[in-house]
Enzyme design. Structure first.
Site, PDB file in Angstrom:
ATOM      1  N   LYS A   3      49.893  31.971  42.145  1.00  0.00           N
ATOM      2  CA  LYS A   3      50.275  31.711  43.538  1.00  0.00           C
ATOM      3  C   LYS A   3      51.574  30.899  43.610  1.00  0.00           C
ATOM      4  CE  LYS A   3      45.451  31.829  45.123  1.00  0.00           C
ATOM      5  NZ  LYS A   3      44.432  31.133  45.944  1.00  0.00           N
ATOM      6  N   TYR A  56      43.900  39.616  51.973  1.00  0.00           N
ATOM      7  CA  TYR A  56      42.922  38.616  52.404  1.00  0.00           C
ATOM      8  C   TYR A  56      42.163  39.031  53.658  1.00  0.00           C
ATOM      9  CZ  TYR A  56      44.482  35.106  48.968  1.00  0.00           C
ATOM     10  OH  TYR A  56      44.750  34.407  47.812  1.00  0.00           O
ATOM     11  N   ASN A 116      45.462  26.485  44.770  1.00  0.00           N
ATOM     12  CA  ASN A 116      44.686  26.435  43.519  1.00  0.00           C
ATOM     13  C   ASN A 116      45.217  27.343  42.412  1.00  0.00           C
ATOM     14  OD1 ASN A 116      43.925  28.840  44.607  1.00  0.00           O
ATOM     15  ND2 ASN A 116      41.805  28.246  45.048  1.00  0.00           N
ATOM     16  N   HIS A 148      44.851  33.499  41.820  1.00  0.00           N
ATOM     17  CA  HIS A 148      43.874  34.398  42.430  1.00  0.00           C
ATOM     18  C   HIS A 148      43.352  35.320  41.348  1.00  0.00           C
ATOM     19  CE1 HIS A 148      42.078  37.484  44.993  1.00  0.00           C
ATOM     20  NE2 HIS A 148      42.646  38.346  44.174  1.00  0.00           N
ATOM     21  N   GLU A 203      42.824  45.696  45.554  1.00  0.00           N
ATOM     22  CA  GLU A 203      43.944  44.760  45.400  1.00  0.00           C
ATOM     23  C   GLU A 203      45.038  45.328  44.495  1.00  0.00           C
ATOM     24  OE1 GLU A 203      42.040  41.181  44.045  1.00  0.00           O
ATOM     25  OE2 GLU A 203      40.996  40.880  45.951  1.00  0.00           O
TER      26      GLU A 203
HETATM   27  P1  DAT Z   1      38.743  32.447  45.551  1.00  0.00           P
HETATM   28  O1  DAT Z   1      40.258  32.395  45.495  1.00  0.00           O
HETATM   29  O2  DAT Z   1      38.124  31.460  44.631  1.00  0.00           O
HETATM   30  O3  DAT Z   1      38.202  33.849  45.398  1.00  0.00           O
HETATM   31  P2  DAT Z   1      38.218  32.721  48.400  1.00  0.00           P
HETATM   32  O4  DAT Z   1      38.465  34.182  48.205  1.00  0.00           O
HETATM   33  O5  DAT Z   1      36.934  32.322  49.028  1.00  0.00           O
HETATM   34  O6  DAT Z   1      38.346  31.938  47.012  1.00  0.00           O
HETATM   35  O7  DAT Z   1      39.389  32.100  49.293  1.00  0.00           O
HETATM   36  C1  DAT Z   1      40.729  32.507  49.140  1.00  0.00           C
HETATM   37  C2  DAT Z   1      41.598  31.266  49.048  1.00  0.00           C
HETATM   38  O8  DAT Z   1      41.564  30.552  50.292  1.00  0.00           O
HETATM   39  C3  DAT Z   1      41.141  30.262  48.006  1.00  0.00           C
HETATM   40  O9  DAT Z   1      41.661  30.540  46.731  1.00  0.00           O
HETATM   41  C4  DAT Z   1      41.637  28.955  48.555  1.00  0.00           C
HETATM   42  C5  DAT Z   1      41.517  29.144  50.051  1.00  0.00           C
HETATM   43  N1  DAT Z   1      40.241  28.618  50.581  1.00  0.00           N
HETATM   44  C6  DAT Z   1      39.012  29.184  50.464  1.00  0.00           C
HETATM   45  N2  DAT Z   1      38.063  28.479  51.085  1.00  0.00           N
HETATM   46  C7  DAT Z   1      38.710  27.412  51.630  1.00  0.00           C
HETATM   47  C8  DAT Z   1      38.296  26.294  52.407  1.00  0.00           C
HETATM   48  N3  DAT Z   1      37.013  26.133  52.782  1.00  0.00           N
HETATM   49  N4  DAT Z   1      39.241  25.389  52.779  1.00  0.00           N
HETATM   50  C9  DAT Z   1      40.527  25.525  52.439  1.00  0.00           C
HETATM   51  N5  DAT Z   1      40.991  26.572  51.715  1.00  0.00           N
HETATM   52  C10 DAT Z   1      40.109  27.496  51.310  1.00  0.00           C
HETATM   53 MG    MG Z   2      38.574  35.498  46.642  1.00  0.00          MG
END
Ligand code: DAT
Ligand code: MG
Length: 142
Positions: A13, A53, A120, A123, A134
């Site tokens: 990212k 997303y 973080n 991805h 994707e």
């Molecule tokens: P991941 O990337 O672990 O698959 P995700 O698909 O649930 O997580 O969410 C996509 C991204 O959005 C994630 O990498 C970081 C952000 N994110 C997810 N949940 C969040 C939250 N509750 N608060 C802030 N950012 C969040």
């Molecule tokens: Mg995800």
């Protein structure tokens, strides 16, 4: 009979790219034994990110997430290897970089910056269906 080799879509990212961590992420992927099938440096468009997303549309962190992900360059990678979807998710660690265990990419390299969206580093696709969807977004010619 052999099963088809699995593929996953990995993104370094904008936070990870800007900190020069693309090489470190690729190093961990290769050290684990997965191979690279495609790699590109690109600045994501909001349209691409809306597709990528789509499952998160309407959530409180959705707009900040699209803003963050379109804020700079990313390294997009297709990795390959049996069970690499599950394997890369394990390498990446938990979504929340504060809770992500040391030893994982997010746990070792990420932290909370007090923003509306968690930044973080990486991805990784979460299922074979997500991976296929994707990979078509980021590498339409693959
Ligand atoms: P991941 O990337 O672990 O698959 P995700 O698909 O649930 O997580 O969410 C996509 C991204 O959005 C994630 O990498 C970081 C952000 N994110 C997810 N949940 C969040 C939250 N509750 N608060 C802030 N950012 C969040
Ligand atoms: Mg995800």
């Amino acid at each position: 009979m052999t099963t088809q080799i699995e593929r996953s879509l990995v993104l370094v990212k904008p936070d990870g790219f800007a900190r020069g961590l693309s090489g470190e992420v690729l190093r961990r992927i290769e050290a684990k034994g997965y191979t690279l099938a495609a790699l590109a440096v690109t600045t994501p468009t909001r349209e691409q990110l809306a597709e990528h997303y789509a499952e998160h549309e309407g959530k409180p962190f959705y707009e900040p997430l699209v803003d963050f992900m379109s804020s700079g360059q990313v390294t997009a990678v297709v990795i390959e290897g049996h069970r690499c979807i599950e394997g890369f998710r394990a390498l990446a660690g938990a979504t929340d970089p504060t809770a992500a265990l040391p030893g994982t990419i997010r746990g070792d390299l990420g932290r909370d910056w007090g923003k509306k969206v968690q930044e973080n580093i990486v991805h990784g696709s979460d299922s074979p269906e997500s991976a296929a969807r994707e990979i078509a977004i980021w590498f339409p010619n693959l």
